[in-house]
Each structure stands twice: as C-alpha cells, then as structure tokens.
Motif scaffolding. Structure first.
Motif, mmCIF file in Angstrom:
data_model
loop_
_atom_site.group_PDB
_atom_site.id
_atom_site.type_symbol
_atom_site.label_atom_id
_atom_site.label_comp_id
_atom_site.label_asym_id
_atom_site.label_seq_id
_atom_site.Cartn_x
_atom_site.Cartn_y
_atom_site.Cartn_z
ATOM 1 N N GLU A 16 0.837 -1.201 0.000
ATOM 2 C CA GLU A 16 0.000 0.000 0.000
ATOM 3 C C GLU A 16 0.874 1.254 0.000
ATOM 4 O O GLU A 16 0.564 2.245 -0.669
ATOM 5 N N ALA A 17 1.957 1.207 0.759
ATOM 6 C CA ALA A 17 2.882 2.343 0.786
ATOM 7 C C ALA A 17 3.516 2.547 -0.585
ATOM 8 O O ALA A 17 3.671 3.685 -1.054
ATOM 9 N N LEU A 19 2.191 1.856 -3.475
ATOM 10 C CA LEU A 19 1.200 2.436 -4.376
ATOM 11 C C LEU A 19 0.972 3.915 -4.079
ATOM 12 O O LEU A 19 0.784 4.716 -5.001
ATOM 13 N N ARG A 20 1.003 4.287 -2.805
ATOM 14 C CA ARG A 20 0.833 5.706 -2.460
ATOM 15 C C ARG A 20 1.993 6.542 -2.987
ATOM 16 O O ARG A 20 1.790 7.617 -3.561
ATOM 17 N N VAL A 21 3.208 6.045 -2.799
ATOM 18 C CA VAL A 21 4.382 6.780 -3.282
ATOM 19 C C VAL A 21 4.358 6.860 -4.807
ATOM 20 O O VAL A 21 4.624 7.912 -5.395
ATOM 21 N N GLY A 23 1.765 6.759 -6.702
ATOM 22 C CA GLY A 23 0.693 7.657 -7.110
ATOM 23 C C GLY A 23 1.081 9.117 -7.010
ATOM 24 O O GLY A 23 0.570 9.957 -7.750
ATOM 25 N N GLU A 24 2.004 9.438 -6.110
ATOM 26 C CA GLU A 24 2.439 10.823 -5.917
ATOM 27 C C GLU A 24 3.621 11.198 -6.808
ATOM 28 O O GLU A 24 3.684 12.308 -7.339
ATOM 29 N N GLU A 38 7.329 5.632 3.941
ATOM 30 C CA GLU A 38 5.886 5.807 3.806
ATOM 31 C C GLU A 38 5.122 4.784 4.645
ATOM 32 O O GLU A 38 4.073 5.093 5.226
ATOM 33 N N GLU A 101 -9.938 9.313 -5.308
ATOM 34 C CA GLU A 101 -8.498 9.207 -5.078
ATOM 35 C C GLU A 101 -8.003 7.777 -5.236
ATOM 36 O O GLU A 101 -6.945 7.531 -5.834
ATOM 37 N N GLU A 102 -8.763 6.818 -4.728
ATOM 38 C CA GLU A 102 -8.334 5.424 -4.805
ATOM 39 C C GLU A 102 -8.252 4.947 -6.251
ATOM 40 O O GLU A 102 -7.269 4.329 -6.665
ATOM 41 N N VAL A 105 -5.339 6.677 -8.176
ATOM 42 C CA VAL A 105 -4.046 6.029 -7.937
ATOM 43 C C VAL A 105 -3.965 4.719 -8.719
ATOM 44 O O VAL A 105 -2.941 4.403 -9.323
#
Length: 204
Positions: A16-17, A19-21, A23-24, A38, A101-102, A105
């Motif tokens: 999950e971390a 994917l967040r990174v 995505g940014e 993250e 947002e989900e 990403v």
C-alpha cells in the motif's frame, strides 16, 4: 509473549505504501527507502520481505489487481447481490475510471506498470498481462451470458466487444487523468456504449 506478526498483512502494508508513493511521484521514482518511510517501517524490513525492488514491484502489481477485484465485487454487491451481466461489466469498467483518489491512484500506477512492462523482462514475461487477460475473459463470459439470456443485442461478438470496452475504459481513464474530460463525461460515454450492447437495459 512476543507479539505475533501477520506476515501477509505486513506485506500488504508495504505494498500500500508503494502504491501511495507511486501515485504521488510516479512508479519510476519509487525506491525501497521511500516505501519504507511511507509505510513507517525500516528499510531492513522491506528488504527482508522483498529482497529486491523488482520483487516489491511484482508484489505491488498483484496487490493492485486484488484491490480492483475487491472494489468491483463491492460495487456489484451494492447494486443488489450478484446482479446481472451488465452490472458486472459496468462495475469492472467504472472501477477502472479515476473517479476518486483510490481509483485515480489505481489508473495512474497501473498505466505506469504498463509502460514499465515494455522494457522490464520480469513484468513483460507474464505478470502484467495476467490481469488484462483475466479482465478480458471475465467481460467475455458476462457478455456471452447476456447474449444467451437475450439481454444483449443478437449476434454480439462477446470477445471483440470485451476487448473494445476495456480499451475504451483505459483510454477514457487517461483522458480524465490529464484533464481532457471529467469523470462524469467518461462515465456517460461508457454507459452509452453499454446501452448499445445491452439494448438500453440499465444495470440492475
């Protein structure tokens, strides 16, 4: 007694971390140290679970696909149980659009994986195309079922239509990401084509 660690949960936390990174900053800019920060864990722990960045990316791809499957299932359930073929087809296509947002990403990172798979042998070999093939097979089965039930236009070529719908969804998703059109406009285009295939029958 020492606290028992759920290793699969820890892997999911790290994915999950990732994917967040991604995505940014974009998938190309992701490093294991960034993911560790993250996720709130040590770099050593990320290396313990995945050894290499390649392994981390492969796991992240599977985690991304699993997340999409869960959201599709939730959308179908919210529409009323299992729903008919159109409900399933519409759920797959709409969950791929960046409407929140989900899903933003998801589309951004999945597109980045597609680009990376062109040059990365490990991704290109099998893992990346497994997801698209599964989605194509799922939509084909649903369209075949609709045709047999008389819920789709006669003579419908299920495989060809499935390929076209997925390609359309991917293209519309990108157009939303870059600001060419709104998510609402993209959704309207998809539903217009579904109305054509299903004879105007709304998802139930």
């Amino acid at each position: 007694m020492p606290k028992r660690v759920d290793h699969e949960q820890r892997r999911a936390q790290i994915a999950e971390a990732l994917l967040r990174v991604a995505g940014e900053r974009g998938l190309h800019a992701v490093g294991m140290r960034d993911v560790a920060a993250e996720a709130g864990v040590s770099l050593r722990l990320v290396q313990y679970y995945f050894q290499t960045k390649e392994n981390l990316l492969l796991y992240g791809l599977h985690h991304l696909a699993e997340g999409l499957g869960a959201r599709v299932g939730a959308r179908v359930a919210a529409a009323g149980g299992e729903g008919g073929p159109r409900s399933v087809v519409e759920a797959v296509l709409l969950e791929s659009l960046p409407t929140d947002e989900e899903s933003r990403v998801f589309h951004l990172v999945y597109t980045a994986y597609a680009v990376l798979a062109v040059t990365d042998e490990a991704l290109a070999a099998q893992p990346f195309i497994d997801g698209p093939r599964a989605a194509e097979d799922l939509l084909t089965r649903q369209l075949e079922a609709a045709r047999e039930e008389g819920a789709a236009v006669p003579g419908l070529d299920a495989r060809t239509e499935a390929i076209g719908l997925l390609a359309m969804s991917a293209g519309l998703g990108t157009s939303v990401l870059v600001g060419q059109r709104s998510a609402e406009a993209a959704t309207a285009v998809l539903r217009h084509h579904l109305d054509r295939l299903f004879g105007g029958t709304p998802a139930r």
